[in-house]
Design a protein around this motif. Structure first.
Motif, PDB file in Angstrom:
ATOM      1  N   LYS A  96      33.357   0.616  11.991  1.00 49.65           N
ATOM      2  CA  LYS A  96      33.968   0.257  13.277  1.00 49.65           C
ATOM      3  C   LYS A  96      33.325  -0.968  13.916  1.00 49.65           C
ATOM      4  O   LYS A  96      33.800  -1.450  14.946  1.00 49.65           O
ATOM      5  CB  LYS A  96      33.956   1.436  14.242  1.00 49.65           C
ATOM      6  N   LEU A  97      32.255  -1.495  13.301  1.00 51.58           N
ATOM      7  CA  LEU A  97      31.754  -2.794  13.756  1.00 51.58           C
ATOM      8  C   LEU A  97      32.816  -3.867  13.547  1.00 51.58           C
ATOM      9  O   LEU A  97      32.711  -4.968  14.079  1.00 51.58           O
ATOM     10  CB  LEU A  97      30.465  -3.173  13.022  1.00 51.58           C
ATOM     11  N   SER A  98      33.864  -3.510  12.797  1.00 52.24           N
ATOM     12  CA  SER A  98      34.997  -4.423  12.628  1.00 52.24           C
ATOM     13  C   SER A  98      35.603  -4.787  13.987  1.00 52.24           C
ATOM     14  O   SER A  98      36.181  -5.869  14.125  1.00 52.24           O
ATOM     15  CB  SER A  98      36.059  -3.805  11.720  1.00 52.24           C
ATOM     16  N   ILE A  99      35.447  -3.929  14.970  1.00 48.38           N
ATOM     17  CA  ILE A  99      35.945  -4.235  16.323  1.00 48.38           C
ATOM     18  C   ILE A  99      35.248  -5.485  16.852  1.00 48.38           C
ATOM     19  O   ILE A  99      35.897  -6.416  17.334  1.00 48.38           O
ATOM     20  CB  ILE A  99      35.711  -3.046  17.280  1.00 48.38           C
ATOM     21  N   VAL A 100      33.930  -5.510  16.745  1.00 42.15           N
ATOM     22  CA  VAL A 100      33.151  -6.649  17.223  1.00 42.15           C
ATOM     23  C   VAL A 100      33.504  -7.904  16.426  1.00 42.15           C
ATOM     24  O   VAL A 100      33.743  -8.975  17.005  1.00 42.15           O
ATOM     25  CB  VAL A 100      31.643  -6.346  17.137  1.00 42.15           C
ATOM     26  N   LEU A 101      33.559  -7.761  15.103  1.00 40.93           N
ATOM     27  CA  LEU A 101      33.899  -8.905  14.264  1.00 40.93           C
ATOM     28  C   LEU A 101      35.301  -9.424  14.567  1.00 40.93           C
ATOM     29  O   LEU A 101      35.534 -10.638  14.589  1.00 40.93           O
ATOM     30  CB  LEU A 101      33.776  -8.529  12.788  1.00 40.93           C
ATOM     31  N   VAL A 125      43.369   8.607  16.407  1.00 43.87           N
ATOM     32  CA  VAL A 125      43.356  10.002  15.960  1.00 43.87           C
ATOM     33  C   VAL A 125      43.561  10.073  14.447  1.00 43.87           C
ATOM     34  O   VAL A 125      42.814  10.748  13.733  1.00 43.87           O
ATOM     35  CB  VAL A 125      44.437  10.830  16.692  1.00 43.87           C
ATOM     36  N   PHE A 126      44.560   9.342  13.945  1.00 42.29           N
ATOM     37  CA  PHE A 126      44.831   9.364  12.512  1.00 42.29           C
ATOM     38  C   PHE A 126      43.695   8.718  11.713  1.00 42.29           C
ATOM     39  O   PHE A 126      43.369   9.167  10.607  1.00 42.29           O
ATOM     40  CB  PHE A 126      46.168   8.711  12.188  1.00 42.29           C
ATOM     41  N   ALA A 127      43.069   7.680  12.262  1.00 46.14           N
ATOM     42  CA  ALA A 127      41.927   7.058  11.579  1.00 46.14           C
ATOM     43  C   ALA A 127      40.771   8.041  11.476  1.00 46.14           C
ATOM     44  O   ALA A 127      40.091   8.108  10.443  1.00 46.14           O
ATOM     45  CB  ALA A 127      41.492   5.790  12.317  1.00 46.14           C
ATOM     46  N   ALA A 128      40.547   8.812  12.534  1.00 48.93           N
ATOM     47  CA  ALA A 128      39.483   9.826  12.493  1.00 48.93           C
ATOM     48  C   ALA A 128      39.797  10.884  11.445  1.00 48.93           C
ATOM     49  O   ALA A 128      38.928  11.276  10.655  1.00 48.93           O
ATOM     50  CB  ALA A 128      39.312  10.462  13.867  1.00 48.93           C
ATOM     51  N   LEU A 129      41.042  11.340  11.415  1.00 51.51           N
ATOM     52  CA  LEU A 129      41.441  12.315  10.402  1.00 51.51           C
ATOM     53  C   LEU A 129      41.304  11.741   8.996  1.00 51.51           C
ATOM     54  O   LEU A 129      40.890  12.437   8.071  1.00 51.51           O
ATOM     55  CB  LEU A 129      42.891  12.759  10.634  1.00 51.51           C
ATOM     56  N   THR A 130      41.630  10.460   8.856  1.00 50.61           N
ATOM     57  CA  THR A 130      41.523   9.789   7.557  1.00 50.61           C
ATOM     58  C   THR A 130      40.111   9.908   7.003  1.00 50.61           C
ATOM     59  O   THR A 130      39.915  10.224   5.828  1.00 50.61           O
ATOM     60  CB  THR A 130      41.910   8.297   7.688  1.00 50.61           C
ATOM     61  N   SER A 131      39.124   9.655   7.839  1.00 49.72           N
ATOM     62  CA  SER A 131      37.736   9.695   7.394  1.00 49.72           C
ATOM     63  C   SER A 131      37.319  11.082   6.947  1.00 49.72           C
ATOM     64  O   SER A 131      36.683  11.241   5.895  1.00 49.72           O
ATOM     65  CB  SER A 131      36.814   9.223   8.526  1.00 49.72           C
ATOM     66  N   ILE A 132      37.669  12.075   7.728  1.00 52.81           N
ATOM     67  CA  ILE A 132      37.283  13.447   7.401  1.00 52.81           C
ATOM     68  C   ILE A 132      38.010  13.917   6.146  1.00 52.81           C
ATOM     69  O   ILE A 132      37.401  14.469   5.218  1.00 52.81           O
ATOM     70  CB  ILE A 132      37.573  14.399   8.579  1.00 52.81           C
ATOM     71  N   LEU A 133      39.311  13.694   6.092  1.00 52.41           N
ATOM     72  CA  LEU A 133      40.102  14.111   4.930  1.00 52.41           C
ATOM     73  C   LEU A 133      39.652  13.376   3.667  1.00 52.41           C
ATOM     74  O   LEU A 133      39.587  13.965   2.587  1.00 52.41           O
ATOM     75  CB  LEU A 133      41.591  13.877   5.191  1.00 52.41           C
ATOM     76  N   ALA A 134      39.340  12.097   3.804  1.00 53.10           N
ATOM     77  CA  ALA A 134      38.898  11.313   2.649  1.00 53.10           C
ATOM     78  C   ALA A 134      37.568  11.826   2.114  1.00 53.10           C
ATOM     79  O   ALA A 134      37.390  11.938   0.895  1.00 53.10           O
ATOM     80  CB  ALA A 134      38.775   9.839   3.027  1.00 53.10           C
ATOM     81  N   LYS A 135      36.644  12.133   2.998  1.00 47.89           N
ATOM     82  CA  LYS A 135      35.327  12.601   2.562  1.00 47.89           C
ATOM     83  C   LYS A 135      35.464  13.899   1.764  1.00 47.89           C
ATOM     84  O   LYS A 135      34.826  14.072   0.728  1.00 47.89           O
ATOM     85  CB  LYS A 135      34.396  12.801   3.762  1.00 47.89           C
ATOM     86  N   VAL A 136      36.332  14.800   2.227  1.00 47.36           N
ATOM     87  CA  VAL A 136      36.550  16.055   1.501  1.00 47.36           C
ATOM     88  C   VAL A 136      37.292  15.779   0.193  1.00 47.36           C
ATOM     89  O   VAL A 136      36.934  16.303  -0.862  1.00 47.36           O
ATOM     90  CB  VAL A 136      37.330  17.067   2.368  1.00 47.36           C
ATOM     91  N   GLY A 137      38.303  14.921   0.235  1.00 47.26           N
ATOM     92  CA  GLY A 137      39.130  14.651  -0.938  1.00 47.26           C
ATOM     93  C   GLY A 137      38.452  13.847  -2.018  1.00 47.26           C
ATOM     94  O   GLY A 137      38.807  13.945  -3.197  1.00 47.26           O
ATOM     95  N   ILE A 138      37.461  13.044  -1.649  1.00 44.85           N
ATOM     96  CA  ILE A 138      36.839  12.150  -2.627  1.00 44.85           C
ATOM     97  C   ILE A 138      35.804  12.875  -3.495  1.00 44.85           C
ATOM     98  O   ILE A 138      35.352  12.339  -4.509  1.00 44.85           O
ATOM     99  CB  ILE A 138      36.205  10.929  -1.915  1.00 44.85           C
ATOM    100  N   GLU A 139      35.481  14.101  -3.133  1.00 46.25           N
ATOM    101  CA  GLU A 139      34.489  14.859  -3.895  1.00 46.25           C
ATOM    102  C   GLU A 139      34.924  15.003  -5.356  1.00 46.25           C
ATOM    103  O   GLU A 139      35.983  15.543  -5.654  1.00 46.25           O
ATOM    104  CB  GLU A 139      34.292  16.236  -3.271  1.00 46.25           C
TER     105      GLU A 139
END
Length: 137
Positions: free
Chosen positions: A99-104, A11-25
Motif C-alpha cells: 500500500k506504499l503504492s499510495i504514496v508513490l 473491501v474487495f482488496a482486503a478480501l483479495t489478500s486474505i483469500l490469496a494467502k489461504v489459496g496460495i498454500e
C-alpha cells in the motif's frame, strides 16, 4: 457514487489478500497469479458483454492502447511480485508495504500528471510511510 465504489474497492482488496494467502498454500506463486488473472479476465469480459461496450473498442486511440497495455504490464508485474511476497511473507506485513503504492502514486501524479501535491497530501504520505514502517518493523 465514486466514494461507494472506492470503499467497495478497499473491501474487495482486503478480501483479495486474505483469500490469496489461504489459496496460495502449496501453489507456486506464478501459477496462482495466472489463475487469479484468468478469473479477472473472465469477469471483465462478462461486464463488457453485459454493458454492451464491445463496439467501443474500435474507437480506442493508439495512445490509449499503448498506455492501457503499459498499465496492464505494470499490473501483471505488481501481481506477480505481490504473490511472490505473499508466498513467504505475512499478510500483515506484505499488504502495508504494497500500500506504499499510495504514496508513490501521489508523487508520480504530481510529477507526470501535474496534479496538486498539497500539504494534506504530503502529511498523509508521511503518515502512511511512518505507519507502514511501524507495522513492518
Amino acid at each position: 457514487m465514486w466514494l461507494l465504489f472506492a470503499v467497495l474497492s478497499a473491501v474487495f482488496a482486503a478480501l483479495t489478500s486474505i483469500l490469496a494467502k489461504v489459496g496460495i498454500e502449496g501453489v507456486p506463486s506464478n501459477l496462482a497469479t495466472l489463475i487469479r488473472t484468468l478469473v479477472v479476465v473472465g469477469m471483465a469480459w462478462v461486464m463488457v458483454l453485459l454493458t454492451g461496450e464491445t463496439g467501443d473498442a474500435a474507437g480506442i486511440t493508439r495512445k490509449s492502447w499503448i498506455f492501457l497495455i503499459l498499465s496492464g504490464l505494470a499490473t501483471g508485474a505488481s501481481w506477480l511480485c505481490y504473490y511472490m511476497a505473499l508466498q513467504d511473507g505475512d499478510v500483515s506485513k506484505v499488504v502495508p508495504i504494497d500500500k506504499l503504492s499510495i504514496v508513490l502514486t501521489l508523487i508520480l501524479a504530481f510529477v507526470f500528471l501535474h496534479e496538486d501535491f498539497t500539504w494534506k497530501a504530503a502529511l498523509g504520505s508521511a503518515l502512511i510511510t511512518a505507519g507502514t514502517l511501524v507495522m513492518v518493523l
